[in-house]
Design an enzyme around this catalytic site. Structure first.
Site, mmCIF file in Angstrom:
data_model
loop_
_atom_site.group_PDB
_atom_site.id
_atom_site.type_symbol
_atom_site.label_atom_id
_atom_site.label_comp_id
_atom_site.label_asym_id
_atom_site.label_seq_id
_atom_site.Cartn_x
_atom_site.Cartn_y
_atom_site.Cartn_z
ATOM 1 N N LYS A 1 36.552 6.785 33.257
ATOM 2 C CA LYS A 1 35.789 7.909 32.723
ATOM 3 C C LYS A 1 34.760 7.457 31.692
ATOM 4 C CE LYS A 1 38.842 11.580 33.950
ATOM 5 N NZ LYS A 1 39.781 12.628 33.642
ATOM 6 N N ARG A 2 35.115 6.416 30.942
ATOM 7 C CA ARG A 2 34.187 5.969 29.906
ATOM 8 C C ARG A 2 32.968 5.251 30.471
ATOM 9 N NH1 ARG A 2 37.570 2.905 25.899
ATOM 10 N NH2 ARG A 2 39.249 4.384 26.217
#
Ligand code: GLU
Length: 476
Positions: free
Chosen positions: A249-250
């Site tokens: 997600k990052r």
């Protein structure tokens, strides 16, 4: 394939759909559609602590956007019942009862503290903790208050075939008496997905590589139940664009619907994702959904992970945008710049088509710093900026007046870039192109960078063009 193909996509409703999830859905859907089979959307919501409200809707919306339709889903139950696991608790209980009756499932008699001590002891003795080393000799009657565990039917080496990875195997250390039903009454993923795959007639299980290490456990459960094992296909991971690790997600593994909001075409997004880990076996890259279905072959899915590259996705989107009619292209742009008039849009279309890769980018083109910013905003500027390198302001004023004179006779309907150029070019050639064209462009846009003056005039239309030129004369 002689049996009807049934595949499923089985997300847990724990938040938004990201690229990895969608790509799994795409492959499972393609395998079903390619073989005129069935595609099921199953919601795996048995971990109530991790559930995020609204996810089920969001998952469906994401899939709908991409044109991934399901034959059975949360809104379409089958003969087998609901496609939402929390509504299938009776089914899991029945399967658990089969195992209990066979002597292959038992309630876990230990307290959390006792279990922790077993773990600590194993750690101190530097051996892996295995629950089956502590399996009780005599099974109690299960009353639902304790976790129910599988009694691994046979401690052995398992071998299996994966449609992507080939032949795989794992030794007995991969087996353990895992939990089937938790003390809260919900089944574990390990148990529920197998019960459902059987009930729903799933023939092919496509999923990520994080499930390979648990596959021996799944196989031992199939053995315990005496059920047929579906075909497994482990999909390659999606990596960061520097290929150093899995996309998280990052690293920009964002909500799929973000791409919709930014104005990506669903077909392009689909096309791009399917090429991460698969190719049609020839050099085609830009393909329609239909072409992809025709070409899809699970046997051509690669083992190695593929990188997600946002630039490549933009490129792909542009290729699909190029295939759109002007009308569809305009419709795609419109919602991002609702205040731009139809006329301006029509005239600016070639410039827009040439530049943008994603519909949402049209906002920046018409924004203050954008190439077409001059259309909506005429900034005030220092009149000295109108003259080209050392040309006097008086001469510059003369040039602009001459331009006005040359443009006036052109009918508004004929005010095309070509006509405008034809009217001005001879004068510019004699007088010096910079001396004439620079002030014209600056008078029309008030900025250092923009398309050429003929295109700018065409986009503004005759009336606005003459107005801006007269304003410039007045300023001088
Ligand atoms: N619910 C599991 C997940 O979200 C599905 C895995 C599977 O397809 O079996 O990862």
């Amino acid at each position: 394939m002689n049996k009807k193909v049934v595949t499923r996509f089985a997300p847990s409703p724990t938040g938004f759909m990201h690229i990895g999830g969608v790509r799994t859905a795409i492959f499972a859907w393609l395998l079903a559609r390619k073989n005129k089979g069935t595609f099921i959307l199953r919601i795996e919501d048995t971990d109530k602590d991790r559930e995020v409200a609204g996810s089920i809707e969001h998952i469906q919306e994401s899939l709908r956007w991409l044109g991934i339709d399901w034959d059975y889903g949360p809104d379409k139950p089958g003969d087998f019942g609901s496609c939402i696991q929390s509504k299938r608790l009776e089914t899991y209980k029945k399967a658990a009862q089969i195992l209990i009756d066979k002597g292959l499932a038992y309630p876990d008699p230990y307290s959390a503290e006792e279990l922790e001590n077993f773990h600590k002891k194993a750690e101190a003795e530097k051996r892996p903790f295995l629950y089956r080393d502590h399996r009780p000799n005599k099974f109690e009657v299960w009353d639902g208050t304790k976790p129910l565990r599988l009694k691994t039917p046979e401690i052995k080496r398992y071998k299996w075939h994966d449609l992507v990875r080939g032949d795989l195997e794992a030794g007995p250390e991969a087996l353990d008496d895992f939990i089937l039903i938790k003390s809260d009454g919900y089944p574990t993923y390990n148990f529920a997905h197998i019960v459902d795959d059987e009930a729903m007639g799933v023939t092919h299980v496509l999923r990520g590589e994080e499930f390979i290490s648990s596959t021996p456990k799944f196989l031992s459960l199939y053995d315990a139940l005496g059920w047929r094992v579906p075909a497994f296909a482990t999909l390659p991971s999606i990596l960061r664009d520097d290929r150093t690790k899995k996309l998280g997600k990052r690293d920009g593994a964002k909500d799929v619907l973000e791409y919709q909001r930014e104005g990506y075409l669903a077909e392009a997004f689909f096309n791009y994702l399917v090429l991460i880990g698969w190719n049609p076996g020839d050099d085609r890259e830009v393909m329609s959904r239909e072409e992809i279905i025709q070409a899809f072959d699970i046997g051509k899915v690669q083992k190695a992970g593929g990188a997600f590259d946002e630039e490549k996705l933009r490129w792909m989107n542009k290729q699909h945008m190029n295939r759109l009619s002007n009308e569809d292209f305009l419709a795609g742009c419109k919602k991002f710049v609702p205040n731009i008039s139809e006329n301006i849009f029509d005239r600016a279309l070639p410039v827009i088509r040439d530049r943008i890769h994603v519909f949402g980018e049209v906002r920046y083109m018409f924004g203050r710093e954008g190439e077409l910013g001059f259309v909506t905003e005429m900034p005030s500027f220092d009149p000295a900026k109108l003259s080209w390198k050392g040309e006097s302001l008086a001469d510059t004023s003369l040039h602009i007046k001459k331009i006005l004179e040359l443009l006036e006779p052109i009918a508004p309907a004929d005010f095309s870039a070509d006509q405008i150029k034809a009217a001005i070019w001879p004068y510019a050639e004699v007088t010096g192109k910079g001396n004439v064209l620079w002030p014209m462009r600056f008078a029309l846009t008030g900025r250092d960078k923009s398309p050429d003056p003929f295109i700018c005039a065409n986009i503004l239309g005759k009336e606005e063009t003459l107005k801006r030129l007269r304003d410039a004369v007045a300023l001088l």
